[in-house]
Motif scaffolding. Structure first.
Motif, PDB file in Angstrom:
ATOM      1  N   LEU A 120       0.698  -1.418  -0.119  1.00 37.43           N
ATOM      2  CA  LEU A 120      -0.130  -0.053   0.158  1.00 37.43           C
ATOM      3  C   LEU A 120       0.846   1.321  -0.087  1.00 37.43           C
ATOM      4  CD1 LEU A 120      -2.768  -1.181   2.732  1.00 37.43           C
ATOM      5  CD2 LEU A 120      -2.900  -1.072   0.161  1.00 37.43           C
ATOM      6  N   ALA A 121       2.119   1.267   0.549  1.00 35.95           N
ATOM      7  CA  ALA A 121       2.855   2.252   0.706  1.00 35.95           C
ATOM      8  C   ALA A 121       4.236   2.360   0.395  1.00 35.95           C
ATOM      9  CB  ALA A 121       2.722   2.943   2.193  1.00 35.95           C
ATOM     10  N   GLY A 122       4.655   1.301  -0.578  1.00 36.77           N
ATOM     11  CA  GLY A 122       5.913   0.906  -0.929  1.00 36.77           C
ATOM     12  C   GLY A 122       6.716   2.093  -1.450  1.00 36.77           C
ATOM     13  N   SER A 123       5.993   3.160  -2.152  1.00 35.65           N
ATOM     14  CA  SER A 123       6.608   4.202  -2.797  1.00 35.65           C
ATOM     15  C   SER A 123       7.406   4.974  -1.782  1.00 35.65           C
ATOM     16  CB  SER A 123       5.924   4.861  -3.597  1.00 35.65           C
ATOM     17  OG  SER A 123       4.714   5.593  -3.033  1.00 35.65           O
ATOM     18  N   ALA A 124       7.184   4.658  -0.460  1.00 36.39           N
ATOM     19  CA  ALA A 124       7.426   5.846   0.709  1.00 36.39           C
ATOM     20  C   ALA A 124       8.853   5.164   1.249  1.00 36.39           C
ATOM     21  CB  ALA A 124       6.455   5.943   1.740  1.00 36.39           C
ATOM     22  N   PHE A 125       9.282   4.141   0.720  1.00 42.47           N
ATOM     23  CA  PHE A 125      10.426   3.404   1.281  1.00 42.47           C
ATOM     24  C   PHE A 125      11.266   3.115   0.183  1.00 42.47           C
ATOM     25  CE2 PHE A 125       6.748   2.282   3.965  1.00 42.47           C
ATOM     26  CZ  PHE A 125       7.293   2.557   5.240  1.00 42.47           C
ATOM     27  N   GLU A 126      12.520   3.000   0.406  1.00 42.94           N
ATOM     28  CA  GLU A 126      13.578   2.746  -0.301  1.00 42.94           C
ATOM     29  C   GLU A 126      13.737   1.291  -0.807  1.00 42.94           C
ATOM     30  OE1 GLU A 126      17.206   4.782   0.221  1.00 42.94           O
ATOM     31  OE2 GLU A 126      16.168   6.409   0.869  1.00 42.94           O
ATOM     32  N   SER A 127      13.450   0.406   0.187  1.00 42.21           N
ATOM     33  CA  SER A 127      13.473  -0.964  -0.046  1.00 42.21           C
ATOM     34  C   SER A 127      12.672  -1.705   0.859  1.00 42.21           C
ATOM     35  CB  SER A 127      15.033  -1.355   0.259  1.00 42.21           C
ATOM     36  OG  SER A 127      15.444  -1.480   1.417  1.00 42.21           O
ATOM     37  N   SER A 128      12.608  -3.056   0.547  1.00 42.48           N
ATOM     38  CA  SER A 128      11.940  -4.123   1.744  1.00 42.48           C
ATOM     39  C   SER A 128      12.756  -3.915   2.916  1.00 42.48           C
ATOM     40  CB  SER A 128      11.823  -5.402   1.002  1.00 42.48           C
ATOM     41  OG  SER A 128      11.110  -5.570  -0.149  1.00 42.48           O
ATOM     42  N   GLN A 129      14.119  -3.903   2.844  1.00 39.46           N
ATOM     43  CA  GLN A 129      14.722  -3.822   4.213  1.00 39.46           C
ATOM     44  C   GLN A 129      14.363  -2.778   4.912  1.00 39.46           C
ATOM     45  OE1 GLN A 129      18.885  -4.367   3.454  1.00 39.46           O
ATOM     46  NE2 GLN A 129      19.210  -4.175   5.663  1.00 39.46           N
ATOM     47  N   GLU A 130      14.258  -1.561   4.380  1.00 37.56           N
ATOM     48  CA  GLU A 130      13.640  -0.229   5.218  1.00 37.56           C
ATOM     49  C   GLU A 130      12.206  -0.439   5.665  1.00 37.56           C
ATOM     50  OE1 GLU A 130      14.558   4.281   4.402  1.00 37.56           O
ATOM     51  OE2 GLU A 130      12.944   3.514   2.927  1.00 37.56           O
ATOM     52  N   ILE A 131      11.406  -1.183   5.031  1.00 37.37           N
ATOM     53  CA  ILE A 131      10.106  -1.556   5.397  1.00 37.37           C
ATOM     54  C   ILE A 131      10.228  -2.418   6.702  1.00 37.37           C
ATOM     55  CG2 ILE A 131       7.902  -2.558   4.864  1.00 37.37           C
ATOM     56  CD1 ILE A 131       8.475  -1.956   1.846  1.00 37.37           C
ATOM     57  N   VAL A 132      11.023  -3.455   6.541  1.00 35.29           N
ATOM     58  CA  VAL A 132      11.090  -4.120   7.871  1.00 35.29           C
ATOM     59  C   VAL A 132      11.797  -3.434   8.899  1.00 35.29           C
ATOM     60  CG1 VAL A 132      12.468  -6.139   8.764  1.00 35.29           C
ATOM     61  CG2 VAL A 132      11.445  -6.365   6.678  1.00 35.29           C
ATOM     62  N   ALA A 133      12.477  -2.478   8.797  1.00 35.55           N
ATOM     63  CA  ALA A 133      13.238  -1.705   9.771  1.00 35.55           C
ATOM     64  C   ALA A 133      12.193  -1.032  10.401  1.00 35.55           C
ATOM     65  CB  ALA A 133      14.392  -0.624   9.372  1.00 35.55           C
ATOM     66  N   PHE A 134      11.288  -0.276   9.768  1.00 38.82           N
ATOM     67  CA  PHE A 134      10.102   0.594  10.218  1.00 38.82           C
ATOM     68  C   PHE A 134       9.425  -0.043  10.799  1.00 38.82           C
ATOM     69  CE2 PHE A 134       6.161   2.549   9.188  1.00 38.82           C
ATOM     70  CZ  PHE A 134       6.482   4.253   9.841  1.00 38.82           C
ATOM     71  N   ALA A 135       8.824  -1.270  10.563  1.00 38.95           N
ATOM     72  CA  ALA A 135       8.012  -2.141  11.276  1.00 38.95           C
ATOM     73  C   ALA A 135       8.511  -2.387  12.476  1.00 38.95           C
ATOM     74  CB  ALA A 135       7.622  -3.389  10.377  1.00 38.95           C
ATOM     75  N   GLU A 136       9.800  -2.660  12.713  1.00 39.23           N
ATOM     76  CA  GLU A 136      10.708  -3.301  13.879  1.00 39.23           C
ATOM     77  C   GLU A 136      10.343  -1.856  14.805  1.00 39.23           C
ATOM     78  OE1 GLU A 136      15.046  -4.188  15.530  1.00 39.23           O
ATOM     79  OE2 GLU A 136      14.347  -4.897  13.561  1.00 39.23           O
ATOM     80  N   GLN A 137      10.673  -0.660  14.531  1.00 42.98           N
ATOM     81  CA  GLN A 137      10.524   0.640  15.069  1.00 42.98           C
ATOM     82  C   GLN A 137       9.160   0.935  15.437  1.00 42.98           C
ATOM     83  OE1 GLN A 137      13.170   2.632  16.395  1.00 42.98           O
ATOM     84  NE2 GLN A 137      14.237   0.869  15.590  1.00 42.98           N
ATOM     85  N   MET A 138       8.033   0.540  14.900  1.00 42.14           N
ATOM     86  CA  MET A 138       6.815   0.754  15.141  1.00 42.14           C
ATOM     87  C   MET A 138       6.391  -0.322  16.562  1.00 42.14           C
ATOM     88  SD  MET A 138       4.136   1.113  12.028  1.00 42.14           S
ATOM     89  CE  MET A 138       4.282  -0.182  11.256  1.00 42.14           C
ATOM     90  N   ASN A 139       6.973  -1.629  16.108  1.00 44.62           N
ATOM     91  CA  ASN A 139       6.860  -2.616  17.220  1.00 44.62           C
ATOM     92  C   ASN A 139       7.487  -2.117  18.527  1.00 44.62           C
ATOM     93  OD1 ASN A 139       5.259  -4.584  15.555  1.00 44.62           O
ATOM     94  ND2 ASN A 139       7.195  -5.985  15.324  1.00 44.62           N
ATOM     95  N   LYS A 140       8.584  -1.573  18.424  1.00 44.04           N
ATOM     96  CA  LYS A 140       9.206  -1.124  19.628  1.00 44.04           C
ATOM     97  C   LYS A 140       8.477  -0.044  20.373  1.00 44.04           C
ATOM     98  CE  LYS A 140      13.907  -3.034  18.645  1.00 44.04           C
ATOM     99  NZ  LYS A 140      15.367  -2.654  18.192  1.00 44.04           N
ATOM    100  N   GLN A 141       7.959   1.097  19.471  1.00 44.12           N
ATOM    101  CA  GLN A 141       7.259   2.006  19.922  1.00 44.12           C
ATOM    102  C   GLN A 141       6.015   1.541  20.626  1.00 44.12           C
ATOM    103  OE1 GLN A 141       7.964   5.186  20.238  1.00 44.12           O
ATOM    104  NE2 GLN A 141       9.615   5.746  18.718  1.00 44.12           N
TER     105      GLN A 141
END
Length: 188
Positions: free
Chosen positions: A56-77
């Motif tokens: 849905l928002a892939g264009s906001a990220f540079e890579s799949s790896q960046e999406i995983v890093a973003f999801a990890e930060q959301m989980n920690k928050q």
């Protein structure tokens, strides 16, 4: 067991669809598993968030790896906010939908403020405003997908330090055990 297997299969299909091709889907799944373990989040929920963000928002990220890093930060928050599993999923869904639409709206921000105030703090800190100004900025469309992404990444060092100092709950430990079981059963 059958519905669990179907859920894993559907997740793998969605991951395959959003994968940027810089890694295999199996490698992406392993990245998500490691991220879920580091953030004490459920693998399935993390994989769902990654796949939704990617589709849905892939264009906001540079890579799949960046999406995983973003999801990890959301989980920690979410963990730092003391959000229940249900509240965490609802807040992550709000963020995902906001990322897909390109901006965080006033209603979505209100939901995040209730469920994950630490994300609101990260946004306010990144934008250099007080938390009370966020509602107005959201209604004006100033909290864009890039702002949300950059705010969580800008706060990552502090988030990681605070998260590392936070003791794991029994619920989080059980979630991590379930992740290991899920990964072990995935080939079956």
């Amino acid at each position: 067991l059958l519905s669990f297997s179907d859920a894993l299969t559907q997740t793998q299909i969605r991951l395959d669809t959003m994968n940027d091709g810089l890694q295999t889907t199996a490698q992406l799944s392993d990245m998500i598993f490691a991220s879920a373990q580091r953030s004490r989040g459920a693998y399935q929920d993390t994989a769902n968030a990654v796949s939704q963000l990617g589709m849905l928002a892939g264009s906001a990220f540079e890579s799949s790896q960046e999406i995983v890093a973003f999801a990890e930060q959301m989980n920690k928050q979410m963990a730092l906010s003391g959000a229940s599993a249900g509240d965490a999923q609802a807040a992550i869904q709000q963020i995902t939908e906001s990322m897909a639409s390109g901006a965080l709206g006033g209603e979505e921000l209100s939901a995040i403020l209730r469920r994950a105030p630490s994300i609101a703090d990260a946004l306010a800190g990144y934008m250099g405003v007080g938390a009370d100004s966020l509602q107005e900025m959201a209604s004006e469309g100033k909290i864009t997908a890039d702002v949300m992404k950059n705010a969580l990444f800008a706060a990552a060092d502090e988030t990681n330090q605070r998260f590392a100092a936070m003791p794991a709950t029994w619920s989080q430990v059980w979630t991590m055990v379930q992740n290991i079981i899920t990964q072990a059963l995935e080939p079956v």
